[in-house]
Design a protein around this motif. Structure first.
Motif, PDB file in Angstrom:
ATOM      1  N   VAL A 188      28.027 -49.797 -29.069  1.00 39.87           N
ATOM      2  CA  VAL A 188      29.083 -49.838 -30.094  1.00 39.87           C
ATOM      3  C   VAL A 188      29.878 -51.019 -29.894  1.00 39.87           C
ATOM      4  CG1 VAL A 188      28.888 -47.377 -30.385  1.00 39.87           C
ATOM      5  CG2 VAL A 188      30.459 -48.322 -28.691  1.00 39.87           C
ATOM      6  N   GLY A 189      29.480 -51.920 -28.920  1.00 42.76           N
ATOM      7  CA  GLY A 189      30.134 -53.455 -28.387  1.00 42.76           C
ATOM      8  C   GLY A 189      31.271 -53.082 -27.631  1.00 42.76           C
ATOM      9  N   ARG A 190      31.324 -51.841 -26.903  1.00 41.17           N
ATOM     10  CA  ARG A 190      32.304 -51.951 -25.816  1.00 41.17           C
ATOM     11  C   ARG A 190      31.717 -52.494 -24.492  1.00 41.17           C
ATOM     12  NH1 ARG A 190      35.981 -47.567 -27.238  1.00 41.17           N
ATOM     13  NH2 ARG A 190      36.054 -47.654 -29.547  1.00 41.17           N
ATOM     14  N   TYR A 191      31.495 -53.637 -24.431  1.00 36.24           N
ATOM     15  CA  TYR A 191      30.781 -54.294 -23.236  1.00 36.24           C
ATOM     16  C   TYR A 191      31.747 -54.194 -21.988  1.00 36.24           C
ATOM     17  CZ  TYR A 191      28.171 -56.631 -26.994  1.00 36.24           C
ATOM     18  OH  TYR A 191      27.312 -56.686 -28.255  1.00 36.24           O
ATOM     19  N   GLU A 192      33.025 -54.395 -22.266  1.00 37.96           N
ATOM     20  CA  GLU A 192      34.005 -54.258 -20.793  1.00 37.96           C
ATOM     21  C   GLU A 192      33.966 -52.994 -20.422  1.00 37.96           C
ATOM     22  OE1 GLU A 192      35.932 -52.615 -24.477  1.00 37.96           O
ATOM     23  OE2 GLU A 192      34.992 -54.241 -24.168  1.00 37.96           O
ATOM     24  N   GLU A 193      33.362 -51.881 -20.867  1.00 41.99           N
ATOM     25  CA  GLU A 193      33.549 -50.516 -20.320  1.00 41.99           C
ATOM     26  C   GLU A 193      32.034 -50.250 -19.657  1.00 41.99           C
ATOM     27  OE1 GLU A 193      34.425 -47.659 -23.203  1.00 41.99           O
ATOM     28  OE2 GLU A 193      36.264 -48.653 -23.903  1.00 41.99           O
ATOM     29  N   VAL A 194      31.231 -51.302 -19.806  1.00 36.37           N
ATOM     30  CA  VAL A 194      29.843 -50.995 -19.211  1.00 36.37           C
ATOM     31  C   VAL A 194      29.845 -51.286 -17.657  1.00 36.37           C
ATOM     32  CG1 VAL A 194      27.531 -51.996 -19.259  1.00 36.37           C
ATOM     33  CG2 VAL A 194      28.517 -51.933 -21.301  1.00 36.37           C
ATOM     34  N   THR A 195      29.360 -50.227 -16.890  1.00 32.74           N
ATOM     35  CA  THR A 195      29.580 -50.354 -15.475  1.00 32.74           C
ATOM     36  C   THR A 195      28.134 -51.165 -14.880  1.00 32.74           C
ATOM     37  OG1 THR A 195      28.473 -48.460 -15.180  1.00 32.74           O
ATOM     38  CG2 THR A 195      30.873 -48.235 -15.123  1.00 32.74           C
ATOM     39  N   PRO A 196      28.625 -52.126 -14.312  1.00 34.61           N
ATOM     40  CA  PRO A 196      27.578 -53.149 -13.708  1.00 34.61           C
ATOM     41  C   PRO A 196      27.089 -52.769 -12.417  1.00 34.61           C
ATOM     42  CG  PRO A 196      29.578 -54.341 -13.539  1.00 34.61           C
ATOM     43  CD  PRO A 196      29.890 -52.807 -14.161  1.00 34.61           C
ATOM     44  N   SER A 227      24.918 -38.730 -18.338  1.00 31.97           N
ATOM     45  CA  SER A 227      24.742 -39.500 -17.220  1.00 31.97           C
ATOM     46  C   SER A 227      25.430 -40.757 -17.525  1.00 31.97           C
ATOM     47  CB  SER A 227      23.184 -39.805 -17.305  1.00 31.97           C
ATOM     48  OG  SER A 227      22.656 -40.496 -18.160  1.00 31.97           O
ATOM     49  N   GLU A 228      25.591 -41.689 -16.552  1.00 31.27           N
ATOM     50  CA  GLU A 228      26.286 -42.850 -16.567  1.00 31.27           C
ATOM     51  C   GLU A 228      25.116 -43.813 -17.422  1.00 31.27           C
ATOM     52  OE1 GLU A 228      29.335 -45.552 -16.147  1.00 31.27           O
ATOM     53  OE2 GLU A 228      29.195 -43.481 -16.100  1.00 31.27           O
ATOM     54  N   SER A 229      23.730 -43.681 -17.221  1.00 35.05           N
ATOM     55  CA  SER A 229      23.026 -44.406 -18.121  1.00 35.05           C
ATOM     56  C   SER A 229      23.255 -44.294 -19.479  1.00 35.05           C
ATOM     57  CB  SER A 229      21.556 -43.790 -17.610  1.00 35.05           C
ATOM     58  OG  SER A 229      20.496 -44.485 -18.387  1.00 35.05           O
ATOM     59  N   VAL A 230      23.276 -43.156 -20.032  1.00 32.90           N
ATOM     60  CA  VAL A 230      23.392 -42.921 -21.450  1.00 32.90           C
ATOM     61  C   VAL A 230      24.654 -43.365 -22.115  1.00 32.90           C
ATOM     62  CG1 VAL A 230      24.058 -40.309 -21.574  1.00 32.90           C
ATOM     63  CG2 VAL A 230      22.474 -41.425 -23.393  1.00 32.90           C
ATOM     64  N   ARG A 231      25.604 -43.262 -21.126  1.00 28.93           N
ATOM     65  CA  ARG A 231      27.009 -43.735 -21.602  1.00 28.93           C
ATOM     66  C   ARG A 231      27.035 -45.118 -21.640  1.00 28.93           C
ATOM     67  NH1 ARG A 231      29.098 -39.258 -18.252  1.00 28.93           N
ATOM     68  NH2 ARG A 231      29.264 -40.821 -16.436  1.00 28.93           N
ATOM     69  N   ARG A 256      29.173 -41.479 -30.550  1.00 27.37           N
ATOM     70  CA  ARG A 256      30.451 -40.820 -31.264  1.00 27.37           C
ATOM     71  C   ARG A 256      31.352 -40.349 -30.264  1.00 27.37           C
ATOM     72  NH1 ARG A 256      26.651 -37.288 -35.390  1.00 27.37           N
ATOM     73  NH2 ARG A 256      26.347 -38.786 -37.059  1.00 27.37           N
ATOM     74  N   GLU A 257      31.093 -40.070 -29.179  1.00 28.97           N
ATOM     75  CA  GLU A 257      32.217 -39.767 -28.096  1.00 28.97           C
ATOM     76  C   GLU A 257      32.725 -40.919 -27.762  1.00 28.97           C
ATOM     77  OE1 GLU A 257      30.078 -37.525 -25.171  1.00 28.97           O
ATOM     78  OE2 GLU A 257      29.683 -35.746 -26.368  1.00 28.97           O
ATOM     79  N   VAL A 258      31.921 -42.194 -27.482  1.00 29.29           N
ATOM     80  CA  VAL A 258      32.695 -43.276 -26.960  1.00 29.29           C
ATOM     81  C   VAL A 258      33.452 -44.056 -27.898  1.00 29.29           C
ATOM     82  CG1 VAL A 258      31.734 -45.648 -26.064  1.00 29.29           C
ATOM     83  CG2 VAL A 258      30.741 -43.460 -25.252  1.00 29.29           C
ATOM     84  N   ALA A 259      33.089 -43.948 -28.987  1.00 28.26           N
ATOM     85  CA  ALA A 259      33.888 -44.782 -30.418  1.00 28.26           C
ATOM     86  C   ALA A 259      33.778 -43.605 -31.503  1.00 28.26           C
ATOM     87  CB  ALA A 259      32.985 -45.904 -30.515  1.00 28.26           C
ATOM     88  N   PRO A 260      34.645 -42.870 -31.456  1.00 27.89           N
ATOM     89  CA  PRO A 260      34.949 -41.747 -32.588  1.00 27.89           C
ATOM     90  C   PRO A 260      35.138 -42.624 -33.713  1.00 27.89           C
ATOM     91  CG  PRO A 260      36.473 -41.402 -30.670  1.00 27.89           C
ATOM     92  CD  PRO A 260      35.540 -42.457 -30.290  1.00 27.89           C
TER      93      PRO A 260
END
Length: 206
Positions: free
Chosen positions: A178-186, A167-171, A17-21
């Motif tokens: 929520v499909g925000r693939y471009e925001e995932v840190t590899p 944590s970066e893990s749960v984020r 909900r924080e990532v995609a309100p």
């Protein structure tokens, strides 16, 4: 008092909900199989083989309009791996996996997005990686060349902190869900060092 799976689910839902309100999101916590007891059962795929069909049914019971992301931790990733080929799943996230129950990504029979993470101090890295009969769960999905997209966890401790709040893990798990693939840190793999040039002097005997 919230159990660990329920508490983890609540943390993930809050982070989504924080990532995609603006998105409508939900988390279903499923522990619909008999988890292995002790190392002897943990190396066997039998509990996962017996539990996977119920997980498949759950993915098909969820609303047809829902985008389904399976998130498995530890032995749960084996159950997910054996369910993927028959389930209705868009993304699968494997956390601290001992292997996904197959010898390769191809054997999963899954054409969706496969993600994986392993914390920097997770003891699961030492888990045996064989696959004989019903024993062993195959290679780690974090292994280079396996075919999963490996993401950062940040500096989380041990084997059970992948859902740690903030944590970066749960984020990253929330971003995937929520499909925000471009925001995932590899995970960034350091470039190998070039070997120092060694000059060889030729000695000529007279």
């Amino acid at each position: 008092r919230a159990t660990r799976p329920r508490a983890n689910g609540e943390t993930l839902l809050r982070t989504m909900r924080e990532v995609a309100p603006e998105e409508r999101v939900a988390v279903v916590v499923w522990v619909g199989y008999r988890t292995p007891r002790g190392f002897g059962e943990a190396v066997s795929r039998r509990p996962a083989i017996e539990g996977a069909p119920d997980l498949v049914r759950l993915t098909r019971f969820l609303p047809g309009s829902a985008r389904v992301t399976l998130v498995g931790h530890s032995y749960g990733t084996v159950v997910c791996g054996l369910a993927l080929g028959r389930g209705r799943v868009s993304d699968c996230v494997a956390l601290g996996s001992p292997g996904m129950g197959t010898r390769s990504r191809e054997e999963l029979g899954f054409t969706g997005n496969l993600w994986a993470a392993r914390g920097p101090n997770d003891w699961i890295r030492f888990f045996p990686r064989g696959h004989v009969g019903e024993a062993g769960h195959g290679p780690s999905p974090t292994r280079r060349g396996y075919g999963a997209r490996v993401f950062e966890t940040g500096d989380i401790p041990g084997h059970c902190s992948y859902y740690r709040s903030g944590s970066e893990s749960v984020r990253n798990i929330a971003r995937i869900a929520v499909g925000r693939y471009e925001e995932v840190t590899p995970v960034t793999v350091p470039r190998p060092r070039r070997p120092r040039e060694v000059r060889v002097a030729e000695a000529v005997a007279s």
